[in-house]
Motif scaffolding. Structure first.
Motif, PDB file in Angstrom:
ATOM      1  N   TYR A   1       0.821  -1.208   0.000  1.00 58.43           N
ATOM      2  CA  TYR A   1       0.000   0.000   0.000  1.00 58.43           C
ATOM      3  C   TYR A   1       0.858   1.262   0.000  1.00 58.43           C
ATOM      4  O   TYR A   1       0.353   2.355  -0.265  1.00 58.43           O
ATOM      5  CB  TYR A   1      -0.934   0.009   1.211  1.00 58.43           C
ATOM      6  CG  TYR A   1      -2.140  -0.884   1.030  1.00 58.43           C
ATOM      7  CD1 TYR A   1      -3.206  -0.488   0.239  1.00 58.43           C
ATOM      8  CD2 TYR A   1      -2.201  -2.143   1.642  1.00 58.43           C
ATOM      9  CE1 TYR A   1      -4.310  -1.308   0.051  1.00 58.43           C
ATOM     10  CE2 TYR A   1      -3.300  -2.974   1.462  1.00 58.43           C
ATOM     11  CZ  TYR A   1      -4.341  -2.549   0.668  1.00 58.43           C
ATOM     12  OH  TYR A   1      -5.429  -3.373   0.471  1.00 58.43           O
TER      13      TYR A   1
ATOM     14  N   HIS B   1      -7.063   2.698  -4.394  1.00 59.80           N
ATOM     15  CA  HIS B   1      -6.195   1.522  -4.464  1.00 59.80           C
ATOM     16  C   HIS B   1      -6.666   0.720  -5.669  1.00 59.80           C
ATOM     17  O   HIS B   1      -7.758   0.156  -5.675  1.00 59.80           O
ATOM     18  CB  HIS B   1      -6.306   0.680  -3.190  1.00 59.80           C
ATOM     19  CG  HIS B   1      -5.535  -0.605  -3.278  1.00 59.80           C
ATOM     20  ND1 HIS B   1      -6.058  -1.818  -2.911  1.00 59.80           N
ATOM     21  CD2 HIS B   1      -4.271  -0.851  -3.700  1.00 59.80           C
ATOM     22  CE1 HIS B   1      -5.154  -2.767  -3.102  1.00 59.80           C
ATOM     23  NE2 HIS B   1      -4.066  -2.206  -3.576  1.00 59.80           N
TER      24      HIS B   1
ATOM     25  N   ASP C   1      -1.489  -1.205  -7.522  1.00 59.58           N
ATOM     26  CA  ASP C   1      -1.115  -1.200  -6.104  1.00 59.58           C
ATOM     27  C   ASP C   1      -0.782   0.213  -5.646  1.00 59.58           C
ATOM     28  O   ASP C   1      -0.806   1.164  -6.416  1.00 59.58           O
ATOM     29  CB  ASP C   1       0.032  -2.164  -5.798  1.00 59.58           C
ATOM     30  CG  ASP C   1      -0.285  -2.995  -4.552  1.00 59.58           C
ATOM     31  OD1 ASP C   1      -1.048  -2.525  -3.686  1.00 59.58           O
ATOM     32  OD2 ASP C   1       0.201  -4.134  -4.459  1.00 59.58           O
TER      33      ASP C   1
END
Length: 305
Positions: A157, A172, A165
């Protein structure tokens, strides 16, 4: 020089998995020698300050490997990946790893712990072919060995330049089906499990461990990040066409995630080996939320200027 029972050479020590493993081993009182390209790099200097011995070497300079391995009883191997615009360079990756394993055999290394990539359907579509050749070389080396195969890192993250990603503009974006659990693992847990293997060479000898610490749907993970950081984050599942546009292997992985049952790692099996295994929420509480918050706060400041 005969191997020192306590000395472990860690490759990739300034990177993610190697760094986590080196720090865990040092915390456990093990002697660590870190293979680095630049001993003056900040990450290398941090390891030295923590007690690691630095040795300059490179997978692409095989003549540096015997010195790095001299006197080591253990070896932690992060795959010397070779990934470019055309995908994985299997031959280069395998040759690098096989050369290191051969050097370790010649040096009398007694134990090797290797970390590769989790199994998912047809492994040739997931960048595992070169890693499998390195695994085979390790198994044939005569040393005690443990093969680790981790799933996606929770720390992904924090990525900023990957085509999928990370979190960009509050989104996201990834390949994972939104309605199915996504298996993840914290880097620190990979280091913890590697250290356990080095502490118990006989108990971990010959074991192949598919590593995962939690299974959570991508929207649930985004909601947890939103809750703990104060930044609204949502998940976007990319289409098959978008995955194919990013490259053949990414498109193949998109399909594997939907048709091959996903990664085979068993969270509860790994928890039996490592009871302190971190869940996604645990990782957020420990370090993840603070790191993500810092990145997203920085994005907010930059876009407000």
């Amino acid at each position: 020089m005969s191997p020192q029972q306590n000395l472990i050479l860690v490759t990739g020590a300034t990177g993610k998995q190697g760094g986590a493993t080196a720090r865990r081993l040092l915390a456990d009182g093990r002697a660590v020698r870190a293979l680095v390209r630049d001993a003056q790099a900040p990450a290398a200097q941090e390891l030295a300050a923590a007690g690691a011995e630095l040795v300059v070497g490179d997978f692409d300079s095989p003549d540096t490997l015997p010195t790095a391995l001299d006197g080591a009883s253990g070896l932690f191997v992060v795959p010397p990946a070779a990934f470019g615009p055309r995908g994985w360079d299997v031959e280069l990756e395998a040759a690098r790893g096989e050369a290191l394993v051969d050097a370790a055999r010649r040096a009398g290394v007694e134990q090797i712990v290797f970390t590769g990539i989790a199994s998912i359907g047809d492994d040739t579509s997931w960048g595992a072919t070169g890693k499998k050749r390195i695994e085979d070389a390790i198994a044939a080396s005569g040393a005690r060995y443990t093969l680790l195969r981790p799933v996606r890192f929770m720390e992904n993250y924090l990525l900023r330049t990957s085509p999928v990603d990370g979190i960009i503009d509050g989104v996201h974006r990834h390949l994972f089906p939104a309605d199915e659990p996504m298996k993840v693992i914290a880097l620190a847990d990979i280091g913890d499990i590697a250290a356990r293997a080095f502490a118990d060479p006989e108990g971990f000898d010959g074991r192949v461990l598919e590593l995962a610490g939690d299974a959570i749907t991508p929207p649930a993970a985004a909601a947890a990040i939103s809750r703990t950081t104060g930044h609204q984050v949502r998940y976007q599942e990319i289409s098959e066409a978008d995955a194919d546009a990013l490259g053949g292997e990414i498109g193949n992985t998109w399909r594997l995630l939907r048709h091959a049952g996903g990664w085979i790692a068993d969270v509860e099996q790994i928890r039996e080996i490592h009871p302190g295994l971190r869940t996604f929420d645990t990782w957020l509480d420990e370090t993840g939320a603070a790191q993500i918050t810092a990145l997203l706060d920085s994005d907010t400041v930059r876009t407000s200027r």
